[in-house]
Design a protein around this motif. Structure first.
Motif, PDB file in Angstrom:
ATOM      1  N   LEU A 207       0.827  -1.208   0.000  1.00  0.00           N
ATOM      2  CA  LEU A 207       0.000   0.000   0.000  1.00  0.00           C
ATOM      3  C   LEU A 207       0.860   1.256   0.000  1.00  0.00           C
ATOM      4  O   LEU A 207       0.547   2.236  -0.689  1.00  0.00           O
ATOM      5  CB  LEU A 207      -0.938  -0.010   1.208  1.00  0.00           C
ATOM      6  CG  LEU A 207      -1.984  -1.138   1.224  1.00  0.00           C
ATOM      7  CD1 LEU A 207      -2.810  -1.064   2.494  1.00  0.00           C
ATOM      8  CD2 LEU A 207      -2.880  -1.080  -0.007  1.00  0.00           C
ATOM      9  N   ILE A 208       1.927   1.257   0.771  1.00  0.00           N
ATOM     10  CA  ILE A 208       2.813   2.418   0.794  1.00  0.00           C
ATOM     11  C   ILE A 208       3.428   2.651  -0.584  1.00  0.00           C
ATOM     12  O   ILE A 208       3.483   3.782  -1.086  1.00  0.00           O
ATOM     13  CB  ILE A 208       3.897   2.246   1.871  1.00  0.00           C
ATOM     14  CG1 ILE A 208       3.272   2.368   3.266  1.00  0.00           C
ATOM     15  CG2 ILE A 208       5.023   3.278   1.692  1.00  0.00           C
ATOM     16  CD1 ILE A 208       4.227   2.080   4.398  1.00  0.00           C
ATOM     17  N   VAL A 209       3.880   1.588  -1.229  1.00  0.00           N
ATOM     18  CA  VAL A 209       4.435   1.710  -2.576  1.00  0.00           C
ATOM     19  C   VAL A 209       3.407   2.300  -3.527  1.00  0.00           C
ATOM     20  O   VAL A 209       3.682   3.244  -4.280  1.00  0.00           O
ATOM     21  CB  VAL A 209       4.922   0.343  -3.092  1.00  0.00           C
ATOM     22  CG1 VAL A 209       5.290   0.428  -4.573  1.00  0.00           C
ATOM     23  CG2 VAL A 209       6.119  -0.146  -2.281  1.00  0.00           C
ATOM     24  N   HIS A 210       2.190   1.761  -3.502  1.00  0.00           N
ATOM     25  CA  HIS A 210       1.142   2.193  -4.425  1.00  0.00           C
ATOM     26  C   HIS A 210       0.763   3.659  -4.194  1.00  0.00           C
ATOM     27  O   HIS A 210       0.652   4.443  -5.146  1.00  0.00           O
ATOM     28  CB  HIS A 210      -0.089   1.303  -4.247  1.00  0.00           C
ATOM     29  CG  HIS A 210      -1.225   1.642  -5.150  1.00  0.00           C
ATOM     30  ND1 HIS A 210      -1.229   1.330  -6.495  1.00  0.00           N
ATOM     31  CD2 HIS A 210      -2.403   2.275  -4.918  1.00  0.00           C
ATOM     32  CE1 HIS A 210      -2.355   1.748  -7.049  1.00  0.00           C
ATOM     33  NE2 HIS A 210      -3.083   2.332  -6.117  1.00  0.00           N
ATOM     34  N   ILE A 211       0.596   4.045  -2.944  1.00  0.00           N
ATOM     35  CA  ILE A 211       0.160   5.406  -2.632  1.00  0.00           C
ATOM     36  C   ILE A 211       1.244   6.418  -2.957  1.00  0.00           C
ATOM     37  O   ILE A 211       0.979   7.475  -3.546  1.00  0.00           O
ATOM     38  CB  ILE A 211      -0.267   5.493  -1.153  1.00  0.00           C
ATOM     39  CG1 ILE A 211      -1.570   4.698  -0.930  1.00  0.00           C
ATOM     40  CG2 ILE A 211      -0.446   6.948  -0.714  1.00  0.00           C
ATOM     41  CD1 ILE A 211      -1.894   4.432   0.512  1.00  0.00           C
ATOM     42  N   THR A 212       2.504   6.105  -2.601  1.00  0.00           N
ATOM     43  CA  THR A 212       3.569   7.087  -2.803  1.00  0.00           C
ATOM     44  C   THR A 212       4.043   7.169  -4.253  1.00  0.00           C
ATOM     45  O   THR A 212       4.827   8.050  -4.595  1.00  0.00           O
ATOM     46  CB  THR A 212       4.771   6.810  -1.886  1.00  0.00           C
ATOM     47  OG1 THR A 212       5.327   5.517  -2.185  1.00  0.00           O
ATOM     48  CG2 THR A 212       4.364   6.895  -0.424  1.00  0.00           C
ATOM     49  N   GLU A 213       3.571   6.275  -5.104  1.00  0.00           N
ATOM     50  CA  GLU A 213       3.792   6.462  -6.533  1.00  0.00           C
ATOM     51  C   GLU A 213       3.119   7.746  -7.015  1.00  0.00           C
ATOM     52  O   GLU A 213       3.568   8.387  -7.967  1.00  0.00           O
ATOM     53  CB  GLU A 213       3.225   5.277  -7.323  1.00  0.00           C
ATOM     54  CG  GLU A 213       4.062   4.026  -7.295  1.00  0.00           C
ATOM     55  CD  GLU A 213       3.414   2.884  -8.055  1.00  0.00           C
ATOM     56  OE1 GLU A 213       4.137   1.927  -8.390  1.00  0.00           O
ATOM     57  OE2 GLU A 213       2.192   2.932  -8.313  1.00  0.00           O
ATOM     58  N   ALA A 214       2.028   8.122  -6.334  1.00  0.00           N
ATOM     59  CA  ALA A 214       1.216   9.251  -6.785  1.00  0.00           C
ATOM     60  C   ALA A 214       1.373  10.501  -5.940  1.00  0.00           C
ATOM     61  O   ALA A 214       1.182  11.611  -6.437  1.00  0.00           O
ATOM     62  CB  ALA A 214      -0.261   8.844  -6.804  1.00  0.00           C
ATOM     63  N   MET A 215       1.680  10.344  -4.667  1.00  0.00           N
ATOM     64  CA  MET A 215       1.652  11.516  -3.786  1.00  0.00           C
ATOM     65  C   MET A 215       2.709  11.415  -2.701  1.00  0.00           C
ATOM     66  O   MET A 215       3.141  10.320  -2.325  1.00  0.00           O
ATOM     67  CB  MET A 215       0.269  11.667  -3.134  1.00  0.00           C
ATOM     68  CG  MET A 215      -0.065  10.607  -2.119  1.00  0.00           C
ATOM     69  SD  MET A 215      -1.807  10.620  -1.625  1.00  0.00           S
ATOM     70  CE  MET A 215      -2.579   9.937  -3.102  1.00  0.00           C
ATOM     71  N   THR A 216       3.092  12.576  -2.215  1.00  0.00           N
ATOM     72  CA  THR A 216       4.025  12.655  -1.100  1.00  0.00           C
ATOM     73  C   THR A 216       3.258  12.526   0.207  1.00  0.00           C
ATOM     74  O   THR A 216       2.226  13.173   0.397  1.00  0.00           O
ATOM     75  CB  THR A 216       4.775  13.999  -1.130  1.00  0.00           C
ATOM     76  OG1 THR A 216       5.526  14.072  -2.344  1.00  0.00           O
ATOM     77  CG2 THR A 216       5.704  14.136   0.059  1.00  0.00           C
ATOM     78  N   LEU A 217       3.757  11.684   1.084  1.00  0.00           N
ATOM     79  CA  LEU A 217       3.208  11.571   2.426  1.00  0.00           C
ATOM     80  C   LEU A 217       4.081  12.366   3.389  1.00  0.00           C
ATOM     81  O   LEU A 217       5.309  12.371   3.270  1.00  0.00           O
ATOM     82  CB  LEU A 217       3.147  10.107   2.861  1.00  0.00           C
ATOM     83  CG  LEU A 217       2.232   9.207   2.028  1.00  0.00           C
ATOM     84  CD1 LEU A 217       2.314   7.759   2.507  1.00  0.00           C
ATOM     85  CD2 LEU A 217       0.789   9.696   2.076  1.00  0.00           C
ATOM     86  N   LEU A 218       3.430  13.026   4.338  1.00  0.00           N
ATOM     87  CA  LEU A 218       4.122  13.875   5.306  1.00  0.00           C
ATOM     88  C   LEU A 218       4.128  13.217   6.680  1.00  0.00           C
ATOM     89  O   LEU A 218       3.288  12.359   6.970  1.00  0.00           O
ATOM     90  CB  LEU A 218       3.428  15.236   5.385  1.00  0.00           C
ATOM     91  CG  LEU A 218       3.331  16.022   4.075  1.00  0.00           C
ATOM     92  CD1 LEU A 218       2.578  17.327   4.314  1.00  0.00           C
ATOM     93  CD2 LEU A 218       4.700  16.280   3.482  1.00  0.00           C
ATOM     94  N   PRO A 219       5.053  13.617   7.551  1.00  0.00           N
ATOM     95  CA  PRO A 219       5.047  13.085   8.915  1.00  0.00           C
ATOM     96  C   PRO A 219       3.693  13.299   9.573  1.00  0.00           C
ATOM     97  O   PRO A 219       3.136  14.400   9.547  1.00  0.00           O
ATOM     98  CB  PRO A 219       6.139  13.899   9.613  1.00  0.00           C
ATOM     99  CG  PRO A 219       7.046  14.326   8.517  1.00  0.00           C
ATOM    100  CD  PRO A 219       6.165  14.560   7.327  1.00  0.00           C
ATOM    101  N   GLY A 220       3.146  12.228  10.130  1.00  0.00           N
ATOM    102  CA  GLY A 220       1.839  12.302  10.770  1.00  0.00           C
ATOM    103  C   GLY A 220       0.694  11.913   9.869  1.00  0.00           C
ATOM    104  O   GLY A 220      -0.432  11.729  10.358  1.00  0.00           O
ATOM    105  N   ASP A 221       0.931  11.789   8.567  1.00  0.00           N
ATOM    106  CA  ASP A 221      -0.132  11.287   7.691  1.00  0.00           C
ATOM    107  C   ASP A 221      -0.469   9.853   8.068  1.00  0.00           C
ATOM    108  O   ASP A 221       0.356   9.119   8.633  1.00  0.00           O
ATOM    109  CB  ASP A 221       0.293  11.359   6.227  1.00  0.00           C
ATOM    110  CG  ASP A 221       0.155  12.762   5.654  1.00  0.00           C
ATOM    111  OD1 ASP A 221      -0.406  13.640   6.337  1.00  0.00           O
ATOM    112  OD2 ASP A 221       0.617  12.980   4.510  1.00  0.00           O
ATOM    113  N   VAL A 222      -1.693   9.459   7.741  1.00  0.00           N
ATOM    114  CA  VAL A 222      -2.211   8.159   8.164  1.00  0.00           C
ATOM    115  C   VAL A 222      -2.729   7.388   6.950  1.00  0.00           C
ATOM    116  O   VAL A 222      -3.393   7.958   6.085  1.00  0.00           O
ATOM    117  CB  VAL A 222      -3.343   8.332   9.202  1.00  0.00           C
ATOM    118  CG1 VAL A 222      -4.057   7.006   9.477  1.00  0.00           C
ATOM    119  CG2 VAL A 222      -2.785   8.904  10.502  1.00  0.00           C
ATOM    120  N   ILE A 223      -2.420   6.106   6.913  1.00  0.00           N
ATOM    121  CA  ILE A 223      -2.985   5.202   5.918  1.00  0.00           C
ATOM    122  C   ILE A 223      -3.910   4.228   6.636  1.00  0.00           C
ATOM    123  O   ILE A 223      -3.508   3.566   7.601  1.00  0.00           O
ATOM    124  CB  ILE A 223      -1.890   4.415   5.177  1.00  0.00           C
ATOM    125  CG1 ILE A 223      -0.980   5.365   4.399  1.00  0.00           C
ATOM    126  CG2 ILE A 223      -2.505   3.386   4.231  1.00  0.00           C
ATOM    127  CD1 ILE A 223       0.231   4.681   3.769  1.00  0.00           C
TER     128      ILE A 223
END
Length: 260
Positions: free
Chosen positions: A209-225
């Motif tokens: 899931l992390i691979v798939h999501i970060t292909e499209a967008m930057t995640l910031l500290p404190g973001d939640v999946i």
């Protein structure tokens, strides 16, 4: 390590939960200097857990949620498992903490619980390769992806159905040392079991899931999946107490109230 965000006497901070506290009254929080998204020190100043109000463990810039990530849940709603993950957002205003009341949305007549493992991101990241996915994780917490099911069925976009105020309870704290691969996850309503599954039943793992999501967008500290929910979702009514328990993490409890 369990890291909680709390308030006491109007002040907000982070603390490390200690079960064997020298403080009278049981478990306590050792207040940390700074925040948990960088190296920090424990202050040695301890506050009894029962003297503080636990807040949502993070205030994410965004909650990225994944739908239909448990095959049995997809089937119970008459859906198939998609070829690629179904990803949607819950706004920051949807987040509430442990023991916070949740208002039944006035525009819905069918509010459902969805117990989920939540991943808390520890550092800014983009285009993360699978072998580095664990490196960007601070820890894990419990989540309830509350859903206005009738609205979800009637509207093509899920923004209102899953993004209303209070629709994303998180807590009670962040567990940094648990392995998310095979944890029991349970939801009870007024003490009666509704959902029971294991994270090993997820169609796609936390790393995927992390691979798939970060292909499209930057995640910031404190973001939640949010990683999806096992089978057994069902209705909630005003007055119900709903609890999400995840092995090795803890229990998140909220009460449904009439929205004023």
């Amino acid at each position: 390590m369990r890291i909680a965000r709390f308030s006491i006497d109007g002040n907000v901070g982070f603390g490390v939960l200690e079960g064997d506290s020298e403080t009278e009254g049981g478990p306590a929080l050792d207040i940390i200097k700074g925040h948990p998204f960088a190296e920090f020190e424990r202050s040695g100043q301890k506050v009894p857990l029962d003297k503080v109000r636990l807040l949502p463990p993070v205030l994410p810039s965004k909650v990225v949620a994944v739908g239909r990530n448990y095959a049995e849940h997809a089937r119970e709603l008459g859906n198939t498992v998609p070829d690629t993950p179904v990803v949607f957002f819950k706004p920051s205003t949807s987040v509430v903490g442990p023991d916070d009341p949740v208002g039944y949305p006035a525009f819905s007549g069918e509010l459902h619980h969805e117990a989920e493992l939540a991943v808390v991101i520890g550092r800014m990241c983009s285009q993360v390769p699978r072998e580095r996915a664990r490196d960007v994780i601070l820890g894990y917490t419990c989540a309830n992806d509350l859903t206005a099911r009738d609205v979800q069925r009637s509207e093509e976009q899920w923004a209102r159905a899953k993004g209303f105020d209070g629709s994303c309870p998180l807590g009670p704290w962040i567990e940094t040392e648990v392995d998310p691969a095979d944890l029991a996850i349970m939801c009870t309503v007024n003490g009666a079991q509704r959902q029971l599954g294991r994270t090993s039943e997820m169609v796609r793992s936390v790393e995927e899931l992390i691979v798939h999501i970060t292909e499209a967008m930057t995640l910031l500290p404190g973001d939640v999946i949010l990683t999806g929910t096992p089978a057994g979702v069902g209705p909630l009514n005003v007055g119900d107490e709903v609890a999400v328990t995840i092995e090795g993490i803890g229990t998140l409890t909220n009460k449904v109230i009439k929205r004023g």
